[in-house]
Design a protein around this motif. Structure first.
Motif, PDB file in Angstrom:
ATOM      1  N   ARG A  84       1.869   1.827  -5.335  1.00 57.48           N
ATOM      2  CA  ARG A  84       0.520   2.126  -5.809  1.00 57.48           C
ATOM      3  C   ARG A  84       0.474   3.357  -6.732  1.00 57.48           C
ATOM      4  O   ARG A  84      -0.556   3.625  -7.352  1.00 57.48           O
ATOM      5  CB  ARG A  84      -0.400   2.389  -4.613  1.00 57.48           C
ATOM      6  N   HIS A 122       0.809  -1.211   0.000  1.00 57.09           N
ATOM      7  CA  HIS A 122       0.000   0.000   0.000  1.00 57.09           C
ATOM      8  C   HIS A 122       0.851   1.274   0.000  1.00 57.09           C
ATOM      9  O   HIS A 122       0.354   2.354   0.299  1.00 57.09           O
ATOM     10  CB  HIS A 122      -0.930   0.004   1.219  1.00 57.09           C
ATOM     11  N   THR A 175     -13.687  -3.004  -1.999  1.00 62.27           N
ATOM     12  CA  THR A 175     -12.639  -2.856  -3.017  1.00 62.27           C
ATOM     13  C   THR A 175     -13.133  -3.413  -4.348  1.00 62.27           C
ATOM     14  O   THR A 175     -14.317  -3.704  -4.525  1.00 62.27           O
ATOM     15  CB  THR A 175     -11.359  -3.616  -2.625  1.00 62.27           C
ATOM     16  N   ASN A 210     -12.545   6.156  -3.745  1.00 62.68           N
ATOM     17  CA  ASN A 210     -11.511   5.374  -4.417  1.00 62.68           C
ATOM     18  C   ASN A 210     -10.667   4.657  -3.368  1.00 62.68           C
ATOM     19  O   ASN A 210     -10.973   4.686  -2.177  1.00 62.68           O
ATOM     20  CB  ASN A 210     -10.629   6.290  -5.278  1.00 62.68           C
ATOM     21  N   HIS A 211      -9.603   4.042  -3.815  1.00 58.40           N
ATOM     22  CA  HIS A 211      -8.664   3.381  -2.909  1.00 58.40           C
ATOM     23  C   HIS A 211      -8.217   4.369  -1.834  1.00 58.40           C
ATOM     24  O   HIS A 211      -7.924   5.532  -2.132  1.00 58.40           O
ATOM     25  CB  HIS A 211      -7.451   2.896  -3.705  1.00 58.40           C
TER      26      HIS A 211
END
Length: 365
Positions: A48, A44, A140, A115-116
């Protein structure tokens, strides 16, 4: 190669500025990625960035847009992320909840059209820094095969829970699947094999080649015509190992996020709006007793567990111990960047005319 945390932070802030994020948002995004890398959660971290960059290109996220409050009460918040980055909407929501909980003892918030958002633990730790219990969840992309299923429907659906303690907070932060897709991405970039039974093919046969699994997960997560297979729920391949409990945990997160936010289910985030949903809750433990006493009690419990008899050559660690240990070590030793990610950063740096950090420039001892 290894780079310093500060050189990574500067590079990220420069890239986010070039991508039209404002200074405050760019600094937040950089901090979430650097924080993940320092804690050893490279899945993470800066790896990314290439994905984030592609989402901007595809207009899945819009750097200049800001989250909006849709509905608010003294103890709750419904937020439209408005296609801003998940970290921006999540930090905005958590800060609001901290204010509410300090007044009334408990509050919760839900985000849609997001979003993420990086690591779930980042936001729960925000609450813990203020002496509060923090809970953070997200759905997700569709990645996870339910018990006995041959195709993915659920997300990896992370959950983070924090509780004040010494010398650092209790921080449980993990997917409700057997693993997050980011860990498979990192292994694929390094050309390594998956060490456990994490993923299956369309016939529910276990796969160990990370590149094969990552290619399949990409097709599942980003195309309308999805192949079979995916990541297993906690408990793994068979019902006899209680994989239905992992399935249940994933469904709880789905209910708290996509359903409660009236956003997309994980199964549907690969089409249409491509939106994720998040859920947060903060609780003031002093509702139930003196905070210092509670912290002392939980610290004593953890120390008793750490000192239980254990297998030779092993160590009993409480959730959070490993990440805080990595954090202190990586501040000194630097953050490891795999070769594939380094190549991605080089291309991003060239695209936005930003200097890419190198090992020689990181001034590591």
């Amino acid at each position: 190669m290894k780079i310093s945390a500060e050189s990574e932070r500067q590079f990220l802030e420069d890239v986010f500025k070039a991508q039209k994020f404002n200074q405050k948002d760019g600094a937040l995004l950089a901090d979430t990625l650097v924080d993940a890398d320092l804690r050893g959660i490279s899945s993470h971290g800066i790896q990314r960035l290439a994905w984030y960059t592609s989402m901007i290109k595809e207009h899945t996220l819009e750097p200049e847009q800001q989250p909006k409050i849709l509905k608010e009460t003294p103890t709750s918040l419904l937020v439209d992320a408005n296609k801003s980055m998940g970290q921006i909407a999540s930090a905005f929501t958590m800060n609001k909840l901290i204010e509410k909980t300090k007044k009334l003892g408990v509050s919760l918030g839900v985000i849609r059209n997001s979003n993420h958002f990086g690591t779930a633990g980042y936001y729960s730790r925000m609450a813990c820094k203020e002496g509060l219990i923090g809970i953070s969840t997200t759905n997700t992309r569709p990645l996870v095969v339910p018990t006995n299923s041959l195709e993915a429907f659920l997300g990896s659906n992370a959950l983070a829970f924090t509780f004040p303690a010494d010398p650092h907070p209790f921080v449980f932060d993990g997917a409700t699947a057997v693993v997050s897709s980011g860990k498979i991405q990192v292994l694929a970039k390094k050309g390594e094999q998956i060490p456990g039974d994490w993923a299956v093919d369309e016939n529910r046969n276990v796969l160990h080649d990370a590149k094969t699994v990552e290619d399949n997960l990409s097709k599942i997560a980003f195309s309308e015509d999805r192949p079979g297979g995916g990541v297993l729920t906690l408990g793994g391949q068979k019902e006899v190992n209680s994989n239905y409990k992992g399935f249940g945990n994933s469904l709880i997160i789905e209910l708290l996020t996509g359903i409660l936010a009236q956003g997309s289910l994980s199964a549907d985030t690969n089409t249409g709006k491509h939106d994720f949903s998040q859920f947060f809750m903060t609780i003031d433990p002093s509702l139930f007793g003196d905070l210092d006493v509670l912290k002392a009690n939980v610290t004593e419990m953890f120390n008793r567990i750490r000192n239980l008899k254990h297998l030779p050559g092993t160590k009993i660690m409480i959730p959070g111990d490993r990440e805080y240990k990595h954090y202190d070590e990586n501040l000194i030793q630097g953050i490891s960047i795999d070769d594939t990610t380094a190549d991605e950063l080089q291309k991003i740096g060239e695209k936005y005319h930003v200097t890419v950090p190198t090992e020689e420039a990181s001034n590591l001892e």
